[in-house]
Design an enzyme around this catalytic site. Structure first.
Site, short mmCIF file in Angstrom:
data_model
loop_
_atom_site.label_atom_id
_atom_site.label_comp_id
_atom_site.label_asym_id
_atom_site.label_seq_id
_atom_site.Cartn_x
_atom_site.Cartn_y
_atom_site.Cartn_z
CG HIS A 266 -1.69 1.32 1.02
ND1 HIS A 266 -1.80 2.05 2.22
CD2 HIS A 266 -2.13 2.64 0.35
CE1 HIS A 266 -2.43 2.67 2.18
NE2 HIS A 266 -3.44 2.91 0.77
CG ASP B 189 -3.88 5.63 -1.13
OD1 ASP B 189 -4.43 4.46 -0.57
OD2 ASP B 189 -2.45 4.90 -1.51
CE1 TYR C 233 11.22 12.52 -17.39
CE2 TYR C 233 13.62 14.05 -17.24
CZ TYR C 233 12.50 13.62 -17.84
OH TYR C 233 12.67 13.41 -18.79
CE1 TYR D 222 7.47 16.56 -23.00
CE2 TYR D 222 5.90 16.89 -24.38
CZ TYR D 222 7.21 18.00 -23.77
OH TYR D 222 8.09 18.05 -24.44
#
Length: 144
Positions: free
Chosen positions: A22, A64, A112, A130
């Site tokens: 998690h 999540d 990044y 992208y």
């Protein structure tokens, strides 16, 4: 082959998704991304585009829901609001698997840095520029 699993989910990727806990994050990146340089762990998905790989991963990975931001995308240069056609496809896949969850744009170095901290990087052959996402793993709730 296994019943009920997308065949794109090979043994290495399945083992990684299962091993993640998690809050761990997995980056799925395009063919131009410096994945070997940025990935702590690298899984190659050669011959597959990002939309197909995202769909396979999200078919088994819970997103999540303990945090407001669990889905992230890279931006087109410094423009956080610009969406190229590939981004619309990526958003559609996320919406299908994690309805109502927003996707947070991360500009340049912020994206990044998050990839470098990710549990794993999945390097696709996606040609669109992208076309990169980060997914934060959630939990499977016990049956009532």
């Amino acid at each position: 082959m296994l019943k009920g699993l997308d065949p794109l989910l090979g043994p290495e990727l399945l083992a990684t998704l299962r091993a993640m806990g998690h809050g761990d994050e997995i980056a799925v990146v395009d063919g131009n991304y410096p994945a070997l340089e940025h990935g702590r762990r690298l899984i190659r998905a050669d011959g597959h585009g990002i939309v197909r790989v995202l769909d396979a991963i999200l078919s088994v990975l819970p997103v999540d829901d303990f945090v407001d931001q669990a889905l992230f995308r890279s931006t087109v240069g410094p423009d956080a609001e610009r969406l190229d056609p590939i981004h619309h496809e990526m958003i559609e896949v996320c919406e299908r698997h994690a309805p109502g969850r927003s996707i947070t744009p991360l500009v340049g170095a912020a994206f990044y840095d998050r990839v470098k901290a990710a549990h794993t990087v999945v390097h696709t052959s996606e040609p669109a520029l992208y076309a990169n996402m980060i997914l934060r793993k959630g939990v499977i709730y016990p049956a009532a």
